[in-house]
Design an enzyme around this catalytic site. Sequence first.
Site, PDB file in Angstrom:
ATOM      1  N   TYR A  28      -8.933   5.183   7.850  1.00  0.00           N
ATOM      2  CA  TYR A  28      -8.995   5.572   9.255  1.00  0.00           C
ATOM      3  C   TYR A  28     -10.099   6.617   9.373  1.00  0.00           C
ATOM      4  O   TYR A  28      -9.956   7.741   8.862  1.00  0.00           O
ATOM      5  CB  TYR A  28      -7.665   6.166   9.722  1.00  0.00           C
ATOM      6  N   HIS A  82       0.852  -1.189   0.000  1.00  0.00           N
ATOM      7  CA  HIS A  82       0.000   0.000   0.000  1.00  0.00           C
ATOM      8  C   HIS A  82       0.886   1.236   0.000  1.00  0.00           C
ATOM      9  O   HIS A  82       1.829   1.329   0.786  1.00  0.00           O
ATOM     10  CB  HIS A  82      -0.899   0.030   1.236  1.00  0.00           C
ATOM     11  N   PRO A  95      -2.671   0.092  18.858  1.00  0.00           N
ATOM     12  CA  PRO A  95      -2.534  -0.406  17.483  1.00  0.00           C
ATOM     13  C   PRO A  95      -2.790   0.644  16.412  1.00  0.00           C
ATOM     14  O   PRO A  95      -2.563   0.373  15.232  1.00  0.00           O
ATOM     15  CB  PRO A  95      -3.583  -1.513  17.415  1.00  0.00           C
ATOM     16  N   TYR A 138       4.575   6.471   9.610  1.00  0.00           N
ATOM     17  CA  TYR A 138       3.713   5.318   9.344  1.00  0.00           C
ATOM     18  C   TYR A 138       4.471   4.227   8.583  1.00  0.00           C
ATOM     19  O   TYR A 138       4.362   3.046   8.920  1.00  0.00           O
ATOM     20  CB  TYR A 138       2.481   5.753   8.554  1.00  0.00           C
ATOM     21  N   LYS A 165       2.508  -0.300  15.011  1.00  0.00           N
ATOM     22  CA  LYS A 165       3.934  -0.353  15.322  1.00  0.00           C
ATOM     23  C   LYS A 165       4.376  -1.577  16.124  1.00  0.00           C
ATOM     24  O   LYS A 165       5.575  -1.823  16.231  1.00  0.00           O
ATOM     25  CB  LYS A 165       4.338   0.911  16.105  1.00  0.00           C
TER      26      LYS A 165
END
Length: 395
Positions: free
Chosen positions: A198, A72, A290, A382, A294
């Site tokens: 998200y 992604h 979460p 990220y 990580k």
Amino acid sequence: MRTQVGIIGAGPAGLLLSHLLHLRGISSVVLERRSREYVERRVRAGVLEQGTVDTLVAAGVGERLLREGLPHRGIELRYGGAGHRIAFERLVPGRAITVYGQQEVVKDLIAARLAADGDVRFEVDDVAVHDIGTDRPYVTFGGGERLDCDVIAGCDGFHGVTRPSIPDGVLTAYEREYPFAWLGVLARVEPSAEELIYARTERGFALHSMRSPEVSRFYLQVPAGTDLADWPDERVWAELRTRLETVPGFSLATGEIFERGVTPLRSFVAEPMQYGRLYLAGDAAHIVPPTGAKGLNLAVADVRVLTGALARFYADGSTELLDGYSAACLKRVWRAQHFSWWMTTLLHTFDSDDAYGRRLQLSHLDYVTSSEAAAATLAENYVGLPYEDGDPAGP
């Protein structure tokens, strides 16, 4: 029995450490209290940083990851009736994340260790570590067996036996409990989007993720202590639709839910991550919410540092890198702690927030999605900060 490194726990940290040590000619024995079937089916993280992918591929355990993993190059932040893409390919060129379940990583590592005649023992009970403050530590297990070793690696998770074996007064614990949990489900349904979503809503956070082209992963923010019995499939899908179908043209596909669970959110760090000849790695030393994806990636980072320190120790007897293990790991651990906390506060609804707090949150989201610099900060963290050694195989 005798080995060089005794490893407690056959999760990603313990198995990868054993494999990387094997590649450097260092022997190990891995002890795991659960069955092989259990650890291979245990659903956890599913987002691998670029550095984690590079490490697994360089170590020779990435063939299936490269074939079946889903790269992604962006994520979507959805709020206020609109979606905003954070484009990794523009903000952090050449770096991405790969969606590949933790249980798949574990399967690959177990297969690699067994193919190399590695000593991985499942369903081992009564594990205890001894004399960790000396240069001759040992492990007892199974009602009388003993494993002598030079070093013990505690890779046995937050509830394992190794961290509590460190004497009182040595460790300092830093922790934060969040007033909500994640209700997570796996469903046999094609993902409704090509990238992770998200979603921040007044009803709470939601995440649309995936595990494969046929299996989707969803999370809902729910109150801490939520009982799964209160969330039948119909309610799960209704709430997911309410929180995700907030932009024009988006429709959530539904299907059979075949796994579910409630995960409390917490932040935790134990310092230092070592005592004597015991070295903690992964969840045994730190937990992150979460939201930032990580946990598994930090475990890999710890193992890279520990592998390099042990390779140096066995090459010339120097303990310099072993002595500095905790300090070397904690720099990345605290960066991930901050990012995970930041993502959590950015996207979740807190009952303690007043109207002012909610408007601040939306203002921050507007900034992240409209400022190239702010979006780049999110993207860089990220996908994962590059390793300082620059070696995909680890030091």
